[in-house]
Motif scaffolding. Sequence first.
Motif, PDB file in Angstrom:
ATOM      1  N   TYR A  21       0.086  -2.195   1.887  1.00 25.55           N
ATOM      2  CA  TYR A  21      -0.607  -3.219   0.912  1.00 25.55           C
ATOM      3  C   TYR A  21      -1.379  -4.136   1.855  1.00 25.55           C
ATOM      4  O   TYR A  21      -0.680  -4.971   2.433  1.00 25.55           O
ATOM      5  N   ARG A  22      -2.581  -4.701   1.512  1.00 26.66           N
ATOM      6  CA  ARG A  22      -3.366  -5.847   2.256  1.00 26.66           C
ATOM      7  C   ARG A  22      -3.302  -6.817   1.067  1.00 26.66           C
ATOM      8  O   ARG A  22      -4.009  -6.399   0.157  1.00 26.66           O
ATOM      9  N   HIS A  23      -2.643  -8.144   1.308  1.00 28.57           N
ATOM     10  CA  HIS A  23      -3.077  -9.173   0.329  1.00 28.57           C
ATOM     11  C   HIS A  23      -4.410  -9.741   0.201  1.00 28.57           C
ATOM     12  O   HIS A  23      -5.074 -10.048   1.363  1.00 28.57           O
ATOM     13  N   THR A  24      -4.964  -9.636  -0.613  1.00 26.29           N
ATOM     14  CA  THR A  24      -6.174 -10.097  -0.897  1.00 26.29           C
ATOM     15  C   THR A  24      -6.481 -11.562  -0.535  1.00 26.29           C
ATOM     16  O   THR A  24      -7.668 -12.011  -0.205  1.00 26.29           O
ATOM     17  N   SER A  26      -5.041 -13.945   1.386  1.00 34.57           N
ATOM     18  CA  SER A  26      -4.458 -14.046   2.916  1.00 34.57           C
ATOM     19  C   SER A  26      -5.278 -12.945   3.825  1.00 34.57           C
ATOM     20  O   SER A  26      -5.282 -13.034   5.131  1.00 34.57           O
ATOM     21  N   GLY A  27      -5.328 -11.762   3.574  1.00 32.98           N
ATOM     22  CA  GLY A  27      -5.707 -10.631   4.401  1.00 32.98           C
ATOM     23  C   GLY A  27      -4.671 -10.054   4.995  1.00 32.98           C
ATOM     24  O   GLY A  27      -4.842  -9.302   5.856  1.00 32.98           O
ATOM     25  N   ALA A  28      -3.407 -10.556   5.011  1.00 29.64           N
ATOM     26  CA  ALA A  28      -2.193 -10.271   5.718  1.00 29.64           C
ATOM     27  C   ALA A  28      -1.735  -8.931   5.042  1.00 29.64           C
ATOM     28  O   ALA A  28      -1.709  -8.533   3.832  1.00 29.64           O
ATOM     29  N   LEU A  29      -0.967  -7.978   6.038  1.00 30.39           N
ATOM     30  CA  LEU A  29      -0.392  -6.922   5.564  1.00 30.39           C
ATOM     31  C   LEU A  29       0.977  -7.048   5.046  1.00 30.39           C
ATOM     32  O   LEU A  29       1.679  -7.993   5.627  1.00 30.39           O
ATOM     33  N   HIS A  30       1.372  -6.474   4.023  1.00 24.98           N
ATOM     34  CA  HIS A  30       2.575  -6.658   3.315  1.00 24.98           C
ATOM     35  C   HIS A  30       3.657  -6.174   4.354  1.00 24.98           C
ATOM     36  O   HIS A  30       3.767  -5.044   4.726  1.00 24.98           O
ATOM     37  N   ARG A  31       4.603  -7.056   4.531  1.00 33.44           N
ATOM     38  CA  ARG A  31       6.007  -6.616   5.227  1.00 33.44           C
ATOM     39  C   ARG A  31       6.775  -5.844   4.213  1.00 33.44           C
ATOM     40  O   ARG A  31       7.188  -6.624   3.461  1.00 33.44           O
ATOM     41  N   TRP A  32       7.483  -5.004   4.383  1.00 28.37           N
ATOM     42  CA  TRP A  32       8.134  -4.328   3.408  1.00 28.37           C
ATOM     43  C   TRP A  32       9.603  -5.079   3.696  1.00 28.37           C
ATOM     44  O   TRP A  32      10.093  -5.342   4.807  1.00 28.37           O
ATOM     45  N   GLU A  33      10.124  -5.240   2.544  1.00 29.05           N
ATOM     46  CA  GLU A  33      11.522  -6.206   2.761  1.00 29.05           C
ATOM     47  C   GLU A  33      12.764  -5.139   2.261  1.00 29.05           C
ATOM     48  O   GLU A  33      12.694  -4.328   1.501  1.00 29.05           O
ATOM     49  N   THR A  51      -4.805  -0.516   1.479  1.00 28.65           N
ATOM     50  CA  THR A  51      -5.385  -0.725   0.590  1.00 28.65           C
ATOM     51  C   THR A  51      -4.832  -2.151  -0.265  1.00 28.65           C
ATOM     52  O   THR A  51      -3.914  -2.375   0.146  1.00 28.65           O
ATOM     53  N   ASN A  52      -5.432  -2.847  -1.104  1.00 31.68           N
ATOM     54  CA  ASN A  52      -5.046  -3.932  -1.768  1.00 31.68           C
ATOM     55  C   ASN A  52      -4.968  -3.566  -3.334  1.00 31.68           C
ATOM     56  O   ASN A  52      -4.982  -4.420  -4.160  1.00 31.68           O
TER      57      ASN A  52
END
Length: 121
Positions: A21-24, A26-33, A51-52
């Motif tokens: 997932y790309r955060h709309t 910030s454009g950053a990729l989501h880091r899996w937690e 994708t977002n």
Amino acid sequence: MSTEAKEDQPDDLGAHRCISYRHTSSGALHRWEFVRDGEMFGRAVPETFITNDVDLMRDAALSGLGIVCLLRLQAAPYLADQSLTEVLLGWAPVLAANHLYYPSRRQPSAAFRAFLEVMRT
């Protein structure tokens, strides 16, 4: 050599295709937690598809494109009908509850009352 089965680890995701997932905002990729022994940590995963759109992520996983990180609520119907399978059992963090604050002196609209009911469940 051990005869014990190795438990899957978040680091094993490097050998898999992952749907990210790309955060709309910030454009950053989501880091899996993940969480283990009370410690929460994040991991960047190899991206096969980015994708977002959470629904598109889910649909990509249902189509066999790769592994996806979803909230349990989003995945529940697909886990129940076994079209998705949970991996990395025991590593998922428990997210904090949502809180909603609003003025109590105003008469809420019917739409807002309906929203409150959904949020309470």
